[in-house]
Design an enzyme around this catalytic site. Sequence first.
Site, PDB file in Angstrom:
ATOM      1  N   CYS A   2       0.862  -1.173   0.000  1.00  0.00           N
ATOM      2  CA  CYS A   2       0.000   0.000   0.000  1.00  0.00           C
ATOM      3  C   CYS A   2       0.905   1.231   0.000  1.00  0.00           C
ATOM      4  CB  CYS A   2      -0.895   0.001   1.223  1.00  0.00           C
ATOM      5  SG  CYS A   2      -1.848  -1.517   1.387  1.00  0.00           S
ATOM      6  N   TRP A  74      -4.191  -1.272  -1.028  1.00  0.00           N
ATOM      7  CA  TRP A  74      -4.326  -2.367  -1.988  1.00  0.00           C
ATOM      8  C   TRP A  74      -4.670  -3.564  -1.122  1.00  0.00           C
ATOM      9  CZ3 TRP A  74      -2.401  -6.999  -4.012  1.00  0.00           C
ATOM     10  CH2 TRP A  74      -2.729  -7.231  -5.352  1.00  0.00           C
ATOM     11  N   GLU A 482       7.367 -21.380 -19.363  1.00  0.00           N
ATOM     12  CA  GLU A 482       7.250 -20.007 -18.863  1.00  0.00           C
ATOM     13  C   GLU A 482       8.411 -19.134 -19.379  1.00  0.00           C
ATOM     14  OE1 GLU A 482       5.240 -18.059 -17.692  1.00  0.00           O
ATOM     15  OE2 GLU A 482       6.270 -16.548 -16.517  1.00  0.00           O
ATOM     16  N   LYS A 486       7.833 -15.793 -21.560  1.00  0.00           N
ATOM     17  CA  LYS A 486       8.359 -14.473 -21.159  1.00  0.00           C
ATOM     18  C   LYS A 486       9.124 -13.851 -22.312  1.00  0.00           C
ATOM     19  CE  LYS A 486       6.505 -13.591 -18.441  1.00  0.00           C
ATOM     20  NZ  LYS A 486       5.543 -14.265 -17.681  1.00  0.00           N
TER      21      LYS A 486
HETATM   22  C1  F6R Z   1       2.016 -13.624 -19.154  1.00  0.00           C
HETATM   23  C2  F6R Z   1       0.784 -13.223 -18.506  1.00  0.00           C
HETATM   24  C3  F6R Z   1      -0.475 -13.863 -18.941  1.00  0.00           C
HETATM   25  C4  F6R Z   1      -1.394 -14.104 -17.742  1.00  0.00           C
HETATM   26  C5  F6R Z   1      -2.756 -14.630 -18.206  1.00  0.00           C
HETATM   27  C6  F6R Z   1      -3.658 -14.943 -17.038  1.00  0.00           C
HETATM   28  O1  F6R Z   1       3.119 -12.954 -18.633  1.00  0.00           O
HETATM   29  O2  F6R Z   1       0.785 -12.368 -17.646  1.00  0.00           O
HETATM   30  O3  F6R Z   1      -0.235 -15.042 -19.627  1.00  0.00           O
HETATM   31  O4  F6R Z   1      -0.777 -15.009 -16.883  1.00  0.00           O
HETATM   32  O5  F6R Z   1      -3.372 -13.680 -19.033  1.00  0.00           O
HETATM   33  O6  F6R Z   1      -3.917 -13.818 -16.274  1.00  0.00           O
HETATM   34  P1  F6R Z   1      -4.482 -13.964 -14.817  1.00  0.00           P
HETATM   35  O7  F6R Z   1      -3.457 -14.638 -13.982  1.00  0.00           O
HETATM   36  O8  F6R Z   1      -4.740 -12.551 -14.361  1.00  0.00           O
HETATM   37  O9  F6R Z   1      -5.742 -14.763 -14.907  1.00  0.00           O
END
Ligand code: F6R
Length: 609
Positions: A2, A74, A482, A486
Amino acid sequence: MCGIVGYVGSKVPGSVLVEGLKRLEYRGYDSAGVAIFDNGGIKICRCEGKIADLEKRLVDEHFDGSIGIGHTRWATHGRPSETNAHPHYYEGIAVVHNGIIENYLELKTMMIEEGGVFSSETDSEVLSHLIARSIRKGLSFEDAVRESISMVRGSYAIAVLCEKDPTRIIAARNESPLILGVGENENYVASDIPAILSHTRKMLFLDDGEIAVLDRDAYRIQTLDGEAVEREPKHISWDPIMAEKGGYKHFMLKEIFEQPRAIIDTLRGRIVEDTGDVFLDGVTLDEETLKRINRIYVIACGTSYYAGLVGKFMIEELSHIPVEVDLASEFRYRDPLADENSLIVLISQSGETADTLAAMRQGREKGAKLLSICNVVESTLARDCDHVLYTHAGPEIGVASTKAFTCQMTALLLLAMYLGRTRGDLEADRAKELMQHVVQVPGYVEDVLERAEEIREIAEFYADAADFLYLGRGINYPIALEGALKLKEISYIHAEGYPAGEMKHGPIALIDEVMPVVTLVPRDSVYEKILSNIEEVKARKGQVIAVAEDDDREIAERADHIIKVPHADTILTPFILVIPLQLFAYYVADFKGTDVDQPRNLAKSVTVE
Ligand code: F6R
């Protein structure tokens, strides 16, 4: 997580506080408030929503004092609402708090029994009650703060006002940042540099276990034991944009470096190091129900899905319950075999991903138990599931997920240990031993982060490659996926993640002298196998970047570049191996000059199908 700002001086405190809070608003806070002296008393003004809403409310308020504290929240404990917003006021004490008070329930119960009346669902409110309680006992403001914080366990950065001592702010920190800003006949306190940068560049950084007393014309710092601390202010030369990013070039890099803290916060209050026991707040599945669960479905999208794939290994190993991991966009359109004896674990940073929400509804129709792992408190997914396990990563601004991912894996590990212990599949001794390693994970991550410069140099070497292959095995196969994700999302370079054993069934055809292959080589049960995969790549003149353990000598003659990481228990290696891949992707993208924090075509939260 926060934002805190406090001011003592001769300016109009409302404007200083609101301006400071606005400078932190880009992180997407959910509520805000200020406490300012007026007519000898403390007046509080709070609201849910944006700082602009708070500003509108303040237009009609009058304050004659020149000292105040403000906060943007937050949510972590308790939904975003006016009553949960800070400052929390009780019997002449107003407090703003960042962090997590682990033993708040215990303290709250004690003070309710003594006649205390609480009005919020937050952990923070216990602080105003504790300080007021110490003042009632006759302690000075300063001693009351000291006594109160000695009773809390957890992390805090606080700023406090006291009606009985209306000329000063007292601030204290433990494991949550707090800064003092020094001005001419005025002083500031803040959680973050941008909040006060337009007023002063002379700043002091509090250390854990320190208390600061801020008057208009003086400030002093002491340890909890009352020993004076001498520290000179530093001159901060950052421009405002740089300050928002904590001095990092991009939010993504800042968030990569925040991971040790984020993992600690996700573990905080949920584990007992000495016994290996796990407590999951927000998960109320009774033992009977847990024992009936015969299948777990883990559902998510993107990076969260890859965390789910790692979670499968953790849950199956520690609790022996079969796990299926599905992409939400697939699960929602098939007819899964889930029923009332299934547990569906839905993972989402935002808690608003359309496909994940649809999968949740599909699971509900099947009568399954629904548990979400979410980062955003009171998001739709968190609200609509029967149980929620929050990750405490803090706001993630970079579109490419980094700290949310490691915190999702942390939550999954806790869930796996919890299921294993409750159902009896995880022996007490193994739980205890594992927990002793788990608490070291933030330190291992820190260790890898210290090697960022070496990773940057390797990234520079490969930044012009057109394609990459990422290989991993077992629990680190999802880390290869992953790593590739990235790289492609922020650098726009084509990259594919593969389970290393599958390479010879197709992708090996891609390998030539210009194809870099990032290979994850922890010393686990398939170490020899992955060495053979590396040989296969080398035989076809591919270039190997190996992420290997510190004392691995065999890798030296096989790989072109090596990123060394510390050794860990196999189940914990994903936490360590993903860090170099995040840094590698970041530096490659930075060399290419892409918009790292907001890559083209991507949105932070995918709320449409
Ligand atoms: C990749 C990324 C996305 C999210 C996906 C799910 O870096 O950020 O692949 O992981 O869109 O998003 P959430 O976790 O918010 O449901």
